[in-house]
Write an enzyme that holds these catalytic residues in place. Structure first.
Site, PDB file in Angstrom:
ATOM      1  N   HIS A  63       0.884  -1.254   0.022  1.00  0.00           N
ATOM      2  CA  HIS A  63      -0.038   0.144  -0.025  1.00  0.00           C
ATOM      3  C   HIS A  63       0.970   1.174   0.017  1.00  0.00           C
ATOM      4  CE1 HIS A  63       0.816  -0.519   4.227  1.00  0.00           C
ATOM      5  NE2 HIS A  63       0.563   0.424   4.627  1.00  0.00           N
ATOM      6  N   ASP A  67       5.516   5.016   5.101  1.00  0.00           N
ATOM      7  CA  ASP A  67       6.464   3.966   5.773  1.00  0.00           C
ATOM      8  C   ASP A  67       6.838   2.591   4.847  1.00  0.00           C
ATOM      9  OD1 ASP A  67       3.813   3.258   6.468  1.00  0.00           O
ATOM     10  OD2 ASP A  67       4.501   1.942   8.223  1.00  0.00           O
ATOM     11  N   ASP A 211      -0.410  -3.951   5.943  1.00  0.00           N
ATOM     12  CA  ASP A 211      -1.201  -3.521   7.018  1.00  0.00           C
ATOM     13  C   ASP A 211      -2.613  -4.029   6.974  1.00  0.00           C
ATOM     14  OD1 ASP A 211       1.290  -2.598   7.512  1.00  0.00           O
ATOM     15  OD2 ASP A 211       0.651  -0.535   7.750  1.00  0.00           O
ATOM     16  N   HIS A 269       6.184  -5.745  11.672  1.00  0.00           N
ATOM     17  CA  HIS A 269       5.306  -4.185  11.677  1.00  0.00           C
ATOM     18  C   HIS A 269       5.012  -4.060  13.245  1.00  0.00           C
ATOM     19  CE1 HIS A 269       2.463  -1.062  10.689  1.00  0.00           C
ATOM     20  NE2 HIS A 269       3.179  -0.830   9.688  1.00  0.00           N
TER      21      HIS A 269
END
Length: 313
Positions: A63, A67, A211, A269
């Site tokens: 995505h 970050d 994520d 993550h």
């Protein structure tokens, strides 16, 4: 076939964890490295490894949060400066081409190689004789994907003992048999190579999630995978916080791995709130649900072995 983690932190870099990026090293299989996400500082992390940027042939972006992509312009420029000439393909959500092209144009960066951009949609993203990659939407604040990388079966090995039992003399005929061809020997005997080849070795499967909140679409991507890489931004006590910010907990990732009968779960993550003992507690908590879980750190290298079909947790 190995994974090397270049960044395992969430949101912003910390002293112990850089932001998101990992390398799938396919040097024996394809003489290539595939990168998944490219957060700020990725090229600095690569300098601490044996990875050569010119070996990077594909970059898959989950995505467009910073970050996960702010390291792209620098890495692409360095790959060119270090003699990279082979084309590179970048896969990602709509907008990734605009980001890269704008960065290169504004900085007047000229590359020594071409870049192909592929806008990812659910379904097959890449497929050839050795690997396939499929993708599906996750549940994040912006468009985000999970990727399933599947290695095609390896051809069966030549059964040398069986060849010798048939009194087939050694020499070039062995290569013909291994290729499955029918051969006729000088003495007139004929053999079908298919009769001397063992069963094909099933390929390995790696699933890499961006994520996400927990969502049912994750399960088909992770089903039966040898390795699942999943975010663990929060621990189980902060499940409400995880949902609010479109992330997952260690326990949610572990439950997915258990349902998917995965071989191994690698948690990354990781929020900066989990340092030292707190990170070990994340791993300990996840293992109460799925025993073969590991919280990874920057620069960790994970070998992906072949496993038996029924070798599930």
């Amino acid at each position: 076939m190995e994974i090397q983690f270049l960044g395992t932190g969430a949101g912003s870099p910390s002293r112990s964890r850089n932001v998101s990026s990992l390398a799938l090293k396919l040097l024996d299989e394809r003489n290539e490295v595939w990168l998944f996400d490219c957060g700020e500082g990725t090229q600095h992390q690569i300098l601490r490894t044996a990875i050569r940027p010119r070996k990077i042939s594909k970059i898959f972006i989950t995505h467009l949060h910073g970050d996960h992509i702010f390291g792209l312009p620098g890495l692409l420029a360095s790959r060119s400066n270090q003699g990279g000439t082979e084309p590179l393909t970048i896969y990602g959500p709509k907008g990734i081409a605009d980001f890269v092209k704008t960065s290169l144009r504004v900085t007047q960066t000229h590359l020594s190689y071409g870049i192909n951009f592929e806008v990812v949609q659910p379904g097959t993203v890449f497929d050839d004789a050795t690997f396939s990659v499929t993708a599906d939407y996750l549940d994040h604040r912006i468009t985000c994907f999970g990727y399933r990388i599947h290695e095609k079966p390896h051809p069966g090995e030549l059964l040398i003992d069986k060849v010798r039992e048939a009194d087939i003399p050694s020499g070039p005929v062995y290569a013909q048999l291994k290729a499955g061809k029918t051969v006729t020997l000088a003495d007139g005997r004929t053999f079908n190579g298919q009769d001397f080849i063992g069963d094909a070795q099933p390929g390995r499967t790696v699933t890499i999630f961006g994520d996400t909140r927990q969502v049912d679409r994750e399960l088909p991507l992770a089903d039966g995978a040898d390795v699942v890489v999943h975010e663990s931004t929060f621990d189980g006590a902060d499940a409400k916080l995880a949902r609010r910010y479109f992330h997952s907990t260690d326990l949610e990732a572990a439950k997915l791995a258990r349902r998917a009968h995965a071989g191994q779960l690698l948690l990354n993550h990781i929020s900066a709130r989990y340092v030292g003992k707190a990170a070990r507690e994340l791993q300990k908590e996840a293992r109460t649900v799925f025993s073969n879980t590991r919280v990874v750190s920057d620069l960790d290298e994970i070998d992906i072995p072949f496993r038996k079909v029924n070798d599930h947790d």
